[in-house]
Design a protein around this motif. Structure first.
Motif, PDB file in Angstrom:
ATOM      1  N   SER A  13      44.931 105.950  66.520  1.00 22.87           N
ATOM      2  CA  SER A  13      44.334 107.255  66.265  1.00 22.87           C
ATOM      3  C   SER A  13      45.370 108.331  66.549  1.00 22.87           C
ATOM      4  O   SER A  13      46.232 108.159  67.417  1.00 22.87           O
ATOM      5  N   ILE A  14      45.254 109.456  65.868  1.00 22.96           N
ATOM      6  CA  ILE A  14      46.140 110.589  66.151  1.00 22.96           C
ATOM      7  C   ILE A  14      45.579 111.460  67.273  1.00 22.96           C
ATOM      8  O   ILE A  14      46.255 112.403  67.717  1.00 22.96           O
ATOM      9  N   HIS A  15      44.373 111.169  67.755  1.00 22.55           N
ATOM     10  CA  HIS A  15      43.671 112.127  68.608  1.00 22.55           C
ATOM     11  C   HIS A  15      43.899 111.942  70.097  1.00 22.55           C
ATOM     12  O   HIS A  15      43.186 112.527  70.917  1.00 22.55           O
ATOM     13  N   GLY A  16      44.897 111.157  70.484  1.00 22.41           N
ATOM     14  CA  GLY A  16      45.273 111.068  71.879  1.00 22.41           C
ATOM     15  C   GLY A  16      44.234 110.392  72.754  1.00 22.41           C
ATOM     16  O   GLY A  16      43.412 109.599  72.302  1.00 22.41           O
ATOM     17  N   HIS A  17      44.287 110.735  74.033  1.00 25.10           N
ATOM     18  CA  HIS A  17      43.422 110.102  75.024  1.00 25.10           C
ATOM     19  C   HIS A  17      41.945 110.203  74.659  1.00 25.10           C
ATOM     20  O   HIS A  17      41.171 109.277  74.889  1.00 25.10           O
ATOM     21  N   ASP A  18      41.540 111.321  74.074  1.00 21.24           N
ATOM     22  CA  ASP A  18      40.131 111.526  73.739  1.00 21.24           C
ATOM     23  C   ASP A  18      39.653 110.725  72.529  1.00 21.24           C
ATOM     24  O   ASP A  18      38.475 110.832  72.155  1.00 21.24           O
ATOM     25  N   ALA A  19      40.518 109.924  71.946  1.00 25.15           N
ATOM     26  CA  ALA A  19      40.109 109.150  70.770  1.00 25.15           C
ATOM     27  C   ALA A  19      38.935 108.232  71.073  1.00 25.15           C
ATOM     28  O   ALA A  19      38.112 107.960  70.194  1.00 25.15           O
ATOM     29  N   PHE A  20      38.812 107.743  72.313  1.00 22.81           N
ATOM     30  CA  PHE A  20      37.687 106.845  72.605  1.00 22.81           C
ATOM     31  C   PHE A  20      36.348 107.558  72.471  1.00 22.81           C
ATOM     32  O   PHE A  20      35.306 106.923  72.301  1.00 22.81           O
ATOM     33  N   LEU A  21      36.364 108.887  72.523  1.00 19.89           N
ATOM     34  CA  LEU A  21      35.146 109.674  72.339  1.00 19.89           C
ATOM     35  C   LEU A  21      34.992 110.215  70.922  1.00 19.89           C
ATOM     36  O   LEU A  21      33.878 110.316  70.417  1.00 19.89           O
ATOM     37  N   MET A  22      36.100 110.572  70.271  1.00 21.55           N
ATOM     38  CA  MET A  22      36.002 111.310  69.017  1.00 21.55           C
ATOM     39  C   MET A  22      36.492 110.553  67.793  1.00 21.55           C
ATOM     40  O   MET A  22      36.275 111.001  66.672  1.00 21.55           O
ATOM     41  N   ASP A  23      37.133 109.404  67.976  1.00 17.82           N
ATOM     42  CA  ASP A  23      37.691 108.668  66.833  1.00 17.82           C
ATOM     43  C   ASP A  23      37.745 107.186  67.182  1.00 17.82           C
ATOM     44  O   ASP A  23      38.808 106.574  67.198  1.00 17.82           O
ATOM     45  N   GLN A  80      42.215 123.597  81.006  1.00 19.94           N
ATOM     46  CA  GLN A  80      43.113 123.810  79.880  1.00 19.94           C
ATOM     47  C   GLN A  80      44.305 122.846  79.938  1.00 19.94           C
ATOM     48  O   GLN A  80      44.690 122.250  78.916  1.00 19.94           O
ATOM     49  N   LEU A  81      44.868 122.670  81.129  1.00 18.99           N
ATOM     50  CA  LEU A  81      45.962 121.705  81.296  1.00 18.99           C
ATOM     51  C   LEU A  81      45.493 120.298  80.929  1.00 18.99           C
ATOM     52  O   LEU A  81      46.193 119.553  80.235  1.00 18.99           O
ATOM     53  N   ALA A  82      44.312 119.935  81.414  1.00 20.12           N
ATOM     54  CA  ALA A  82      43.792 118.596  81.159  1.00 20.12           C
ATOM     55  C   ALA A  82      43.548 118.370  79.678  1.00 20.12           C
ATOM     56  O   ALA A  82      43.895 117.311  79.135  1.00 20.12           O
ATOM     57  N   VAL A  83      42.954 119.358  79.002  1.00 19.36           N
ATOM     58  CA  VAL A  83      42.641 119.201  77.575  1.00 19.36           C
ATOM     59  C   VAL A  83      43.914 118.969  76.773  1.00 19.36           C
ATOM     60  O   VAL A  83      43.933 118.144  75.842  1.00 19.36           O
ATOM     61  N   LEU A  84      44.983 119.664  77.114  1.00 18.62           N
ATOM     62  CA  LEU A  84      46.249 119.440  76.403  1.00 18.62           C
ATOM     63  C   LEU A  84      46.719 117.997  76.576  1.00 18.62           C
ATOM     64  O   LEU A  84      47.236 117.384  75.641  1.00 18.62           O
ATOM     65  N   SER A  85      46.512 117.431  77.782  1.00 17.18           N
ATOM     66  CA  SER A  85      46.935 116.047  78.006  1.00 17.18           C
ATOM     67  C   SER A  85      45.987 115.050  77.353  1.00 17.18           C
ATOM     68  O   SER A  85      46.351 113.895  77.131  1.00 17.18           O
ATOM     69  N   TYR A  86      44.762 115.476  77.041  1.00 10.77           N
ATOM     70  CA  TYR A  86      43.788 114.586  76.422  1.00 10.77           C
ATOM     71  C   TYR A  86      43.986 114.452  74.909  1.00 10.77           C
ATOM     72  O   TYR A  86      43.401 113.557  74.298  1.00 10.77           O
ATOM     73  N   ARG A  87      44.720 115.364  74.334  1.00  9.63           N
ATOM     74  CA  ARG A  87      44.950 115.343  72.895  1.00  9.63           C
ATOM     75  C   ARG A  87      46.425 115.069  72.621  1.00  9.63           C
ATOM     76  O   ARG A  87      47.206 114.811  73.535  1.00  9.63           O
ATOM     77  N   SER A  88      46.825 115.107  71.377  1.00 13.52           N
ATOM     78  CA  SER A  88      48.224 114.906  70.998  1.00 13.52           C
ATOM     79  C   SER A  88      48.656 116.066  70.115  1.00 13.52           C
ATOM     80  O   SER A  88      47.810 116.792  69.560  1.00 13.52           O
ATOM     81  N   PRO A  89      49.959 116.280  69.945  1.00 12.80           N
ATOM     82  CA  PRO A  89      50.396 117.342  69.035  1.00 12.80           C
ATOM     83  C   PRO A  89      49.828 117.179  67.630  1.00 12.80           C
ATOM     84  O   PRO A  89      49.418 118.164  67.000  1.00 12.80           O
ATOM     85  N   GLU A  90      49.755 115.931  67.142  1.00 14.19           N
ATOM     86  CA  GLU A  90      49.214 115.690  65.805  1.00 14.19           C
ATOM     87  C   GLU A  90      47.732 116.044  65.742  1.00 14.19           C
ATOM     88  O   GLU A  90      47.247 116.616  64.757  1.00 14.19           O
ATOM     89  N   SER A  91      47.004 115.707  66.799  1.00 19.72           N
ATOM     90  CA  SER A  91      45.572 116.005  66.841  1.00 19.72           C
ATOM     91  C   SER A  91      45.325 117.511  66.817  1.00 19.72           C
ATOM     92  O   SER A  91      44.474 118.010  66.060  1.00 19.72           O
ATOM     93  N   LEU A  92      46.065 118.247  67.636  1.00 18.52           N
ATOM     94  CA  LEU A  92      45.869 119.690  67.679  1.00 18.52           C
ATOM     95  C   LEU A  92      46.332 120.357  66.388  1.00 18.52           C
ATOM     96  O   LEU A  92      45.714 121.333  65.941  1.00 18.52           O
TER      97      LEU A  92
END
Length: 321
Positions: free
Chosen positions: A297-307, A193-205
């Motif tokens: 991208s607005i989707h944070g660290h995970d953008a390389f996978l999802m955007d 859960q901690l990691a997922v929060l760091s993988y995204r951004s406030p805008e993404s969530l």
């Protein structure tokens, strides 16, 4: 019948049967198993994909935007290899198969992982590689550049610094503390859960997890619980401790980075909170032959996978030289 080399093939090999792998902690290890996927026809030059922290070697499952005919990782043209890392829990030797020091799992380093990976390439007859790594795989790419400079032709490093900041180490420290405080899976759920929060951004969530899917429970709460449950069902907490520890301990100096003389494309992500784009850019600037590009991208660290946006085209152009 001619073999279909474009189809994914998962195999496992046992390495270091005679001469051991000497870990950086000083412990020798024999009979190291590495599970890996290959795509394309075997040849002496290959594209090596390095997966993320909780990823695995099945690139066709987690990176469909990148793997396939006409894509950056094209099995009809290239020989693509991805191995489950040493210390992980997807078929390669994990912490349970490594020595103990004082009753604790022997610490691993990213350089250890790179040396194990090199032995796999030797087994496959690969003499030159182009590397593509994202997240932990990007940090591992830096280890390959330092540990195997004779083998690497060029490298793409996506969403990864050369070394962890106090912020990234702090997040991992909190995750490891959660695992040690609640072993047996509950702590790993919190770590995720901690990691997922760091993988995204406030805008993404805000864009994807607003409102409530279950009455009375915010969508973000349901989402984080779901992510924690999923990881606990498929991942090993000892591997999580080992690999995050290896990432935190990897601290190459500026002088070491300046010694890298192969072309590198470093990709930052505009909204990445885990590895801010400015940090990725600053570390890449120390490499004599680097270029930097930023994924918007607005989707944070995970953008390389999802955007991924234009990322596949950028990577393909760089790999083709």
């Amino acid at each position: 019948m001619t073999p279909d080399f474009s189809a994914p093939r998962r195999q496992t090999v046992t390495l270091f049967r005679r001469d051991p792998l000497l870990l950086d902690c000083g412990q020798p290890v024999n009979d190291v198993q590495l599970a890996y996927h290959t795509y394309g026809q075997p040849r002496e030059d290959a594209t090596l994909v390095l997966h993320a922290l909780t990823g695995d070697s099945a690139v066709h499952k987690w990176w469909p935007d990148f793997l396939g005919a006409g894509k950056p990782l094209d099995p009809t043209r290239d020989y693509v290899v991805c191995a489950n890392v040493l210390g992980g829990c997807a078929g390669s030797t994990g912490p349970a198969g490594l020595p103990q020091i004082g009753g604790q799992d022997a610490p691993l380093t990213l350089r250890d992982l790179a040396r194990a990976g090199r032995a796999l390439l030797d087994h496959l007859g690969v003499k030159r590689v182009r590397i593509v790594g994202a997240s932990m795989g990007g940090m591992l790419a830096y280890a390959w550049l330092l540990e195997c400079p004779d083998l690497v032709e060029r490298a793409v490093i996506i969403g990864a610094p050369a070394r962890h900041s106090p912020w990234a180490i702090g997040l991992n420290t909190a995750a490891r503390s959660a695992i040690r405080a609640a072993p047996g899976g509950e702590g790993l759920k919190v770590a995720r859960q901690l990691a997922v929060l760091s993988y995204r951004s406030p805008e993404s969530l805000a864009a994807t997890q607003s409102g409530a899917r279950v009455p009375g429970t915010p969508a973000i709460t349901s989402y984080l619980h779901h992510q924690g449950e999923k990881l606990a069902a498929r991942f090993c907490e000892r591997s999580y401790l080992a690999l995050t520890g290896a990432m935190d301990a990897f601290q190459p100096t500026d002088a070491e980075l300046r010694s890298v003389h192969v072309p590198v494309l470093a990709v930052g992500i505009s909204s990445d909170m885990l590895y801010p784009a400015a940090e990725v850019r600053a570390h890449a600037a120390l490499l004599p032959r680097s270029e930097y590009w930023e994924l918007q991208s607005i989707h944070g660290h995970d953008a390389f996978l999802m955007d991924a946006g234009e990322l596949p085209e950028r990577v393909a152009a760089f790999l083709q030289g």
